[in-house]
Design a protein around this motif. Structure first.
Motif, PDB file in Angstrom:
ATOM      1  N   ARG A 231      -7.768 100.042 111.671  1.00  0.00           N
ATOM      2  CA  ARG A 231      -8.516 100.219 110.424  1.00  0.00           C
ATOM      3  C   ARG A 231      -7.816  99.522 109.257  1.00  0.00           C
ATOM      4  NH1 ARG A 231      -8.926 105.897 110.430  1.00  0.00           N
ATOM      5  NH2 ARG A 231      -9.811 105.814 112.519  1.00  0.00           N
TER       6      ARG A 231
ATOM      7  N   SER B 236      -9.379  96.495 106.943  1.00  0.00           N
ATOM      8  CA  SER B 236      -9.556  96.488 105.488  1.00  0.00           C
ATOM      9  C   SER B 236      -8.654  95.454 104.831  1.00  0.00           C
ATOM     10  CB  SER B 236      -9.321  97.868 104.877  1.00  0.00           C
ATOM     11  OG  SER B 236      -8.266  98.495 105.539  1.00  0.00           O
ATOM     12  N   TRP B 237      -7.505  95.215 105.422  1.00  0.00           N
ATOM     13  CA  TRP B 237      -6.613  94.171 104.875  1.00  0.00           C
ATOM     14  C   TRP B 237      -7.328  92.816 104.899  1.00  0.00           C
ATOM     15  CZ3 TRP B 237      -4.237  89.705 106.775  1.00  0.00           C
ATOM     16  CH2 TRP B 237      -3.219  89.169 105.943  1.00  0.00           C
TER      17      TRP B 237
ATOM     18  N   LEU C 109     -17.645  93.360 106.911  1.00  0.00           N
ATOM     19  CA  LEU C 109     -17.909  94.783 106.743  1.00  0.00           C
ATOM     20  C   LEU C 109     -18.809  95.312 107.847  1.00  0.00           C
ATOM     21  CD1 LEU C 109     -18.426  95.391 102.916  1.00  0.00           C
ATOM     22  CD2 LEU C 109     -16.873  96.620 104.447  1.00  0.00           C
TER      23      LEU C 109
ATOM     24  N   ILE D 137     -10.514  92.212 104.946  1.00  0.00           N
ATOM     25  CA  ILE D 137     -11.600  92.161 103.957  1.00  0.00           C
ATOM     26  C   ILE D 137     -11.034  91.952 102.553  1.00  0.00           C
ATOM     27  CG2 ILE D 137     -13.411  93.534 102.847  1.00  0.00           C
ATOM     28  CD1 ILE D 137     -13.907  94.767 105.646  1.00  0.00           C
TER      29      ILE D 137
ATOM     30  N   SER E  27     -17.684  97.700 110.812  1.00  0.00           N
ATOM     31  CA  SER E  27     -18.258  99.043 110.777  1.00  0.00           C
ATOM     32  C   SER E  27     -18.886  99.425 112.107  1.00  0.00           C
ATOM     33  CB  SER E  27     -19.324  99.143 109.690  1.00  0.00           C
ATOM     34  OG  SER E  27     -18.845  98.654 108.491  1.00  0.00           O
TER      35      SER E  27
END
Ligand SMILES: Nc1nc2c(ncn2[C@@H]2O[C@H](COP(=O)(O)OP(=O)(O)OP(=O)(O)O)[C@@H](O)[C@H]2O)c(=O)[nH]1
Ligand SMILES: [Mg+2]
Lengths: 480, 473
Positions: B253, B257-258, B195, B260, B199
């Motif tokens: 993006r 997220s995939w 994360l 994570i 980020s």
């Protein structure tokens, strides 16, 4: 509770327990009987003096936590002749009354709270009980006062069961008592001795009572069974305790760097002290297991045992007396007055390696043999407890267990551990026990871990040893 | 007893087991009051509850409860430190791994770095659940871990914990929950790292391989997406890229997220599940955990707490004082001939040594005899009265009362105790004691015939007996 309450159903649906009064002339062993039946050496007060018990005291016997029997210890009757005279006098006006009514009239009268206060307690209790055990000192002659006493007690209208106490004594007037009882229609007589209870004494007592009191037969039989069960459990727990002691002692060893004879001696002394301490601990555990009191012991130094008990297990004479021949490895130790096996490190290594200890024992063993090897190089010696001493220990503890099993809780003198029993046991275990303990020899860590820290290996070994001893012990119900 | 309620269940059993390990026999065992309290707290008399309650009362008094609480706190602290370390390790591990890839994240490589060992260990743990063992190995492992939690009675508490857990097959579950927690923390660290990194840094994503055919990567991506898709996290828009340079922002993006989600789904979630399973198994098994009540130690404890009998309830108390008879100085003139009474004696108990003519010795036993004898004594008022008693019989109040009444009818009362039979010698002492307590002068209690004959000698003048006894000596 003036109603004699006879097996009513209680609100919770459970039967009320059987209520049994223990009555009799003074000094006949009523309180002693209570102690034996409850296995409680602290119950009430027991003394050679008459009139020791002056109150009524209740004890409850349980099966699975449920009260099945209530026993009431009562004061001894001391003035039966005068009491019967009074009862006769009181009922002269209304003759041919039923007995209980006469007793109730007496209990309400003023002598019941004065001269005959003690007797009144007995009678009042009997009026509330289902049955009574009439305790007799079998050494007494059958006297007029005894006959009058029986006459008074018979008025209470509950079954009366005579119990001849002191039957283990030499003097006995058993025949006279039986005759006297038969004259009153009392044929079911129980022979007992509170100090040396007969092997199946309790079973007979409750059995006869069950046949007398039909409605409580099931509970009484359950009580007998549960006591037999307890006895078995106690025996097996006792043997586990002894087995743990033996396994630990077998593993015990000490590497000493021998510079002089005194080095060896002092090391051996340390070992001996250790074993003695362990034995003492084991004994106090056994005592409390059998509900004999260790704190009573402390004050007078093992009053349960005397004579040979206090002789030292490490004394070669003690072993000889037990019929164990001291020889072989012990000879070297015994010569130095040690009773400890002295081995050169190398010798043990050889033997142990041959039995595959190195493979089976794992790291601990390996490290341990490393030490031994080192010992051989530096001329250090290894001390350990000799086989014969282990055997002696086993025999002695087992004999103690037998003595405790046979000891009544009313006994007030020391117990003699039976020497004959001891030699019998050691002879029986001679060929098997040391062999069994050889496994433990390879586990010094078992000896040095704290008591109670049993590893699975230790537990397994101790179980085996306990089983071996159980096989060699006399049966629980074996007559003496 | 606040802590008693708190120390129920496993904690109570553990305390009990610890006490067994400490294994001390002390006088409290026999403290009847404590035992009755324990029994009152255990109305159903269940042996194990009794054992635990007994242990609790001992533990409470000895401060073992506090020791245990402290030990537990320390254990929790250790666990938390372990988890924290694991979290940091997971975090730094993931960050370093991402950093080393210089902006382009190789997804299969990164995922296997983060999840690979975790998968392997999880697999091993699952397999180990199906391997039967006596727990000795895990026991030793846990013991060596717990040994570090020192403190008062720390070693015993650890041993108690381990043996209790071993016997009840709790060991794998304890070890399991601890390892799940540690892994959870580690994986959480990795997620946090992802994360943070995603980020605050620019990353592109790629699926790279040297050896494997492209279809494997394709399959890998699809199968990894399976679980997230079920749970509503879609990866449909994602396409496989050879190198991450050509990816649009949106795609990047989505890949981030995939990744994570995949770590959460395949890392955190299974560990959480495993942890819950361990916890459930623990609570279930702990509820039915048992002490080894056949152990000698518990047998001793139960012998005290669950006696086959309890006594000591006084239902009818003793009176303050008992009225007892006393020998008093007789009043009046006594000039009758000396008399002797065989009191409650058996015919076999001869008294030939007295050498009196038969008429002078009277037998007394029954009520009638007793009353008649008193009448007779009152009528004749003998100077001296000798009563022969059987010392083998226990003296009692009735006997003493009659003796005093007889004594009041004679000038002087002497009591002869017949020689006891073997085994009953002690009773003679009691007779003496009671007679003296009833204020009969000591010298009037006699045990030897010579003494009797002397006592019967008249002090002055002659009596009817004198000639006879002298003639016979
Ligand atoms: N050898 C032997 N002694 C016994 C036996 N039963 C009791 N005694 C002894 O007899 C004496 C009296 O025993 P207690 O139990 O006090 O008798 P009791 O009937 O309760 O006496 P009171 O309460 O005074 O009426 C004690 O010294 C006991 O040790 C027995 O079976 N054998
Ligand atoms: Mg008594």
């Amino acid at each position: 509770m003036s109603e004699p309450h006879k097996h009513q159903q209680r609100s919770d649906g459970q039967k009320t327990p059987l209520r049994l009064a223990i009555v009799g002339h003074t000094n006949t062993g009523k309180t002693s009987l209570m102690r034996t039946l409850t296995r409680d050496a602290r119950f009430g007060e027991v003394a050679d003096l008459p009139g020791t018990t002056r109150h009524v005291e209740c004890a409850q016997l349980f099966v699975d936590g449920r009260v099945v029997l209530e026993l009431f210890d009562t004061p001894g009757i001391e003035e039966p002749i005068e009491l019967l005279a009074l009862l006769d006098e009181q009922s002269r006006s209304g003759s041919r009354e039923p007995g209980p009514q006469r007793i109730d009239r007496f209990l309400a009268s003023s002598p019941a709270s004065h001269q005959f206060e003690q007797e009144a307690k007995v009678l009042r209790q009997m009026r509330q009980c289902d049955a009574a055990l009439f305790v007799i000192d079998a050494r007494d002659n059958v006297l007029a006062k005894h006959r009058d006493e029986l006459a008074v007690l018979n008025l209470c209208g509950i079954p009366l069961m005579p119990l001849l106490n002191f039957v283990a004594d030499d003097v006995s007037h058993e025949a006279a008592w039986r005759e006297a009882m038969a004259g009153l229609g009392l044929h079911a007589i129980i022979r007992f001795d509170t100090v040396v209870p007969p092997v199946d004494g309790e079973r007979l007592l409750y059995g006869k009572m069950a046949s007398l009191l039909d409605s409580h037969a099931t509970e009484l039989h359950a009580l007998v069974e549960s006591h037999a069960d307890d006895a078995r459990q106690r025996r097996s727990a006792a043997l586990s305790q002894i087995a743990a002691l033996l396994v630990r002692c077998a593993g015990l060893r000490r590497i000493v760097d021998v510079q002089s004879e005194s080095d060896l001696e002092s090391a051996a002394h340390t070992l001996n002290t250790l074993v003695r301490d362990w034995e003492q601990r084991c004994v106090s555990h056994l005592l409390s297991l059998y509900r004999f009191y260790p704190d009573e012991l402390a004050s007078s130094q093992l009053p349960l045992v005397n004579g040979r008990w206090q002789t030292d297990i490490f004394d070669p004479d003690t072993l000889q007396e037990m019929g164990i021949r001291v020889g072989g490895g012990a000879a070297a130790g015994a010569a130095a007055g040690l009773g400890v096996d002295v081995l050169l490190g190398g010798m043990t290594l050889g033997a142990a390696a041959a039995t595959g200890a190195l493979i089976g024992g794992g790291w601990q063993t390996f490290r341990h043999f490393g030490e031994q090897l080192k010992g051989q190089l530096t001329g250090a010696k290894q001390l350990r407890i000799d086989d014969n001493i282990l055997l002696g220990l086993a025999a002695r503890e087992c004999a103690l267990v037998i003595a405790l099993e046979r000891r009544g809780h009313a006994a007030r003198t020391r117990t003699n551990v039976d020497g004959e029993q001891e030699s019998k046991l050691s002879a029986a275990m001679q060929s098997t026990l040391p062999k069994l303990l050889r496994v433990a020899r390879r586990h010094p860590e078992w000896a040095y871990t704290k008591e109670g820290w049993e590893s699975p290996g230790f537990t397994a070994q101790a179980e085996q040893v306990a089983k071996e001893m159980a096989d060699k012990m006399p049966d629980l119900n074996e007559p003496r | 007893m606040g802590s008693e309620t708190k120390r129920s269940g496993f904690a109570g059993l553990w305390l009990a087991e610890t006490l067994r390990v400490i294994n001390s026999v002390n006088a409290d065992w026999l403290n009847h009051k404590a035992v009755s309290q324990v029994r009152a707290a255990t109305p159903d008399n269940a042996p194990q509850t009794l054992a635990v309650n007994w242990s609790l009362s001992v533990a409470e008094r000895d401060g073992l409860v506090q020791d245990q609480l402290r030990w537990q706190r320390r254990a929790v602290l250790f666990l938390m430190i372990g988890m924290l370390l694991s979290l940091l390790a997971g975090f730094t591990g993931a960050i370093t791994m991402l950093d080393s890839q210089q902006g382009v994240v190789n997804i299969p490589w990164s995922l296997s770095a983060i999840l690979g060992i975790h998968f392997l260990m999880l697999l091993i743990w699952i397999i180990s659940l199906f391997i039967r063992s006596d727990g000795a190995w895990s026991g030793r492992l846990l013991l060596s871990l717990l040994a570090r939690l020192r403190g008062h009675h720390g070693a015993e508490l650890a041993q108690g914990f381990v043996t209790l857990s071993q016997r009840n097959k709790l060991m794998p579950w304890w070890l399991g929950s601890v390892s799940q927690l540690v892994w959870l923390a580690g994986l959480l660290g990795s997620v946090l790292a992802l994360l943070t990194a995603f980020s605050f840094q620019y990353y592109s994503f790629s699926w790279e391989t040297t050896l494997l055919p492209g279809s494997v990567l394709q399959w890998l991506q699809e199968s990894l997406s399976w679980l997230p898709r079920i749970l509503g996290v879609s990866s449909d828009t994602l396409t496989l890229a050879d190198n991450g340079t050509g990816l649009a922002d949106e795609e990047r993006r989505a890949w981030a997220s995939w990744m994570i989600v995949v770590v959460i789904m395949y890392g955190l979630l299974p560990r959480l599940l495993a942890f819950v399973i361990c916890l459930l198994a623990l609570t279930l098994r702990a509820r039915f955990a048992k002490l080894d009540l056949s152990h000698p130690y518990w047998q001793r404890v139960l012998g005290i707490c669950l006696p086959t009998a309890t006594g000591g309830r006084i239902t009818d108390p003793a009176p303050d004082a008992l009225v007892s008879a006393r020998f008093a100085q007789p009043e009046g003139v006594f000039d009758g001939p000396d008399a002797a009474i065989r009191f409650e004696l058996d015919a076999s108990q001869t008294s030939e040594e007295l050498r009196l003519s038969a008429g002078q010795i009277r037998e007394v036993d029954t009520r009638v005899e007793r009353e008649e004898e008193l009448h007779w004594l009152k009528a004749t008022r003998p100077k001296k009265l000798l009563i022969l008693c059987e010392s083998g019989n226990s003296p009692d109040r009735g006997t003493l009362r009659w003796l005093t009444r007889a004594g009041a009818c004679a000038g002087k009362l002497g009591i002869f105790l017949m020689p006891p039979q073997t085994g009953q010698q002690d009773r003679q002492v009691i007779w003496r004691q009671l007679l003296t307590e009833a204020e009969l002068p000591e010298e009037r209690v006699m045990t030897d015939w010579h003494q009797v004959r002397q006592w019967l000698q008249p002090e002055a003048g002659s009596s009817s007996w004198q000639e006879e006894s002298q003639g016979n000596v």
